[in-house]
Design a protein around this motif. Structure first.
Motif, short mmCIF file in Angstrom:
data_model
loop_
_atom_site.label_atom_id
_atom_site.label_comp_id
_atom_site.label_asym_id
_atom_site.label_seq_id
_atom_site.Cartn_x
_atom_site.Cartn_y
_atom_site.Cartn_z
N ARG A 240 53.24 24.22 39.70
CA ARG A 240 54.29 24.63 38.75
C ARG A 240 53.77 25.52 37.62
O ARG A 240 54.53 26.25 37.02
CB ARG A 240 55.01 23.41 38.19
CG ARG A 240 54.19 22.52 37.28
CD ARG A 240 54.98 21.28 36.87
NE ARG A 240 54.16 20.30 36.22
CZ ARG A 240 53.50 19.32 36.82
NH1 ARG A 240 53.57 19.19 38.13
NH2 ARG A 240 52.77 18.48 36.15
N TYR A 241 52.48 25.48 37.32
CA TYR A 241 51.94 26.32 36.24
C TYR A 241 51.34 27.62 36.76
O TYR A 241 50.87 28.44 35.98
CB TYR A 241 50.91 25.54 35.42
CG TYR A 241 51.51 24.33 34.76
CD1 TYR A 241 52.50 24.46 33.78
CD2 TYR A 241 51.14 23.05 35.13
CE1 TYR A 241 53.08 23.36 33.17
CE2 TYR A 241 51.71 21.93 34.53
CZ TYR A 241 52.68 22.09 33.56
OH TYR A 241 53.25 21.01 32.97
N ASP A 242 51.33 27.80 38.08
CA ASP A 242 50.85 29.07 38.64
C ASP A 242 51.88 30.15 38.31
O ASP A 242 53.07 29.97 38.54
CB ASP A 242 50.67 28.96 40.14
CG ASP A 242 49.51 28.06 40.54
OD1 ASP A 242 48.81 27.55 39.64
OD2 ASP A 242 49.30 27.86 41.74
N ASP A 243 51.41 31.25 37.77
CA ASP A 243 52.31 32.29 37.29
C ASP A 243 52.46 33.41 38.33
O ASP A 243 51.91 34.51 38.19
CB ASP A 243 51.77 32.84 35.97
CG ASP A 243 52.79 33.66 35.21
OD1 ASP A 243 53.83 34.02 35.80
OD2 ASP A 243 52.54 33.93 34.03
N TYR A 244 53.25 33.13 39.38
CA TYR A 244 53.43 34.10 40.45
C TYR A 244 54.12 35.37 39.97
O TYR A 244 53.83 36.45 40.48
CB TYR A 244 54.24 33.48 41.60
CG TYR A 244 53.46 32.41 42.34
CD1 TYR A 244 52.51 32.75 43.30
CD2 TYR A 244 53.66 31.06 42.06
CE1 TYR A 244 51.79 31.79 43.96
CE2 TYR A 244 52.94 30.08 42.74
CZ TYR A 244 52.00 30.45 43.69
OH TYR A 244 51.28 29.50 44.35
N LEU A 245 55.00 35.26 39.00
CA LEU A 245 55.64 36.47 38.47
C LEU A 245 54.61 37.39 37.83
O LEU A 245 54.62 38.61 38.05
CB LEU A 245 56.74 36.10 37.48
CG LEU A 245 57.96 35.42 38.08
CD1 LEU A 245 58.92 34.99 36.97
CD2 LEU A 245 58.66 36.33 39.07
N ARG A 246 53.73 36.83 37.04
CA ARG A 246 52.68 37.63 36.39
C ARG A 246 51.73 38.20 37.43
O ARG A 246 51.38 39.38 37.40
CB ARG A 246 51.92 36.78 35.37
CG ARG A 246 50.84 37.56 34.64
CD ARG A 246 50.23 36.73 33.51
NE ARG A 246 49.03 37.35 33.04
CZ ARG A 246 47.80 37.02 33.44
NH1 ARG A 246 47.61 36.04 34.28
NH2 ARG A 246 46.75 37.65 32.97
N ASP B 268 46.17 33.11 46.07
CA ASP B 268 45.87 31.73 45.69
C ASP B 268 44.62 31.22 46.40
O ASP B 268 43.64 31.92 46.47
CB ASP B 268 47.09 30.84 45.92
CG ASP B 268 47.42 30.00 44.69
OD1 ASP B 268 46.62 29.99 43.74
OD2 ASP B 268 48.48 29.37 44.68
N ASP B 269 44.65 30.02 46.95
CA ASP B 269 43.43 29.37 47.42
C ASP B 269 43.32 29.23 48.93
O ASP B 269 42.51 28.46 49.42
CB ASP B 269 43.29 28.00 46.77
CG ASP B 269 44.41 27.05 47.17
OD1 ASP B 269 45.38 27.50 47.80
OD2 ASP B 269 44.30 25.86 46.86
N ALA B 270 44.08 29.96 49.69
CA ALA B 270 44.10 29.79 51.15
C ALA B 270 42.74 30.04 51.79
O ALA B 270 42.37 29.37 52.76
CB ALA B 270 45.15 30.70 51.77
N VAL B 271 41.97 30.98 51.26
CA VAL B 271 40.67 31.30 51.86
C VAL B 271 39.72 30.11 51.76
O VAL B 271 38.82 29.95 52.58
CB VAL B 271 40.08 32.57 51.21
CG1 VAL B 271 38.69 32.87 51.71
CG2 VAL B 271 40.99 33.76 51.48
N ASN B 272 39.95 29.19 50.82
CA ASN B 272 39.11 27.99 50.72
C ASN B 272 39.18 27.12 51.97
O ASN B 272 38.30 26.29 52.18
CB ASN B 272 39.53 27.13 49.52
CG ASN B 272 39.31 27.83 48.21
OD1 ASN B 272 38.52 28.76 48.11
ND2 ASN B 272 40.03 27.40 47.20
#
Length: 190
Positions: free
Chosen positions: A28-34, A122-126
């Motif tokens: 919820r705090y990930d700023d996808y718009l930014r 985001d973190d998919a490559v992890n």
């Protein structure tokens, strides 16, 4: 799709299948718009030839919707059927095409000819755990990066030299070759 890759359980698939109903609260705090604004600006500065975007490992579609709202024609794909179901169920994702697909098997049935930009945010490559996984993912990554050079020769020299060293150590042949292309570009532009 993951079951076809291996007889073993895929930890990424297992994790995201169970996380899907809670993923939006978790992020919820990930700023996808930014983030989408920053990436859109980068793509505009480097004159990406079109507005067709492929959001790989799209999760519940938060980033996919952010790019659609910026005028891109988007396609989202994710390993997890549960994540894709969550994405399709959101009213804000109406009109976006979502597919279940493993980024380790792309382009696969989805192809790439109809897209100007391929993103994996985001973190998919992890979740890539083997050399073959890394080789395929970095090959896609470098294809995209080569299209977005910033004419920053010192950074290209440093990054490509380190990448060639690491890829040679781990036997990542395609990644090494793509980085050697970058090294050649840097030499030609000194």
């Amino acid at each position: 799709m993951a079951a076809a890759r291996s007889e073993t359980v895929d930890p990424a698939l297992t994790t995201y299948e169970s996380l899907a109903p809670f993923y939006d609260r978790f992020t919820r705090y990930d700023d996808y718009l930014r983030w989408s604004g920053l990436l859109d600006d980068l793509m505009q500065r480097h004159i990406v030839p079109g507005r067709r975007l492929w959001d790989v490992a799209c999760g519940t579609g938060k980033s996919t919707a952010a790019f659609r709202d910026r005028g891109y024609r988007v396609l989202g794909c994710d390993l997890s059927a549960a994540m894709i179901a969550e994405a399709r169920a959101k009213p804000e994702n109406r009109g976006i095409e979502f597919h279940q697909a493993d980024m380790r098997d792309l382009p696969g049935q989805l192809g790439t000819a109809d897209h100007d930009v391929v993103l994996c945010m985001d973190d998919a490559v992890n979740n890539l755990v083997g050399e073959a996984d890394l080789d395929q993912a970095f090959a896609l990554y470098m294809d995209a990066v080569l299209a977005a050079f910033e004419d920053d020769v010192p950074t290209v020299e440093r990054s490509s030299a380190r990448g060639v060293e690491l890829s040679a150590r781990y036997g990542l042949r395609y990644w090494k070759a793509m980085l050697q292309v970058c090294q050649g570009w840097a030499l030609a532009h000194r």
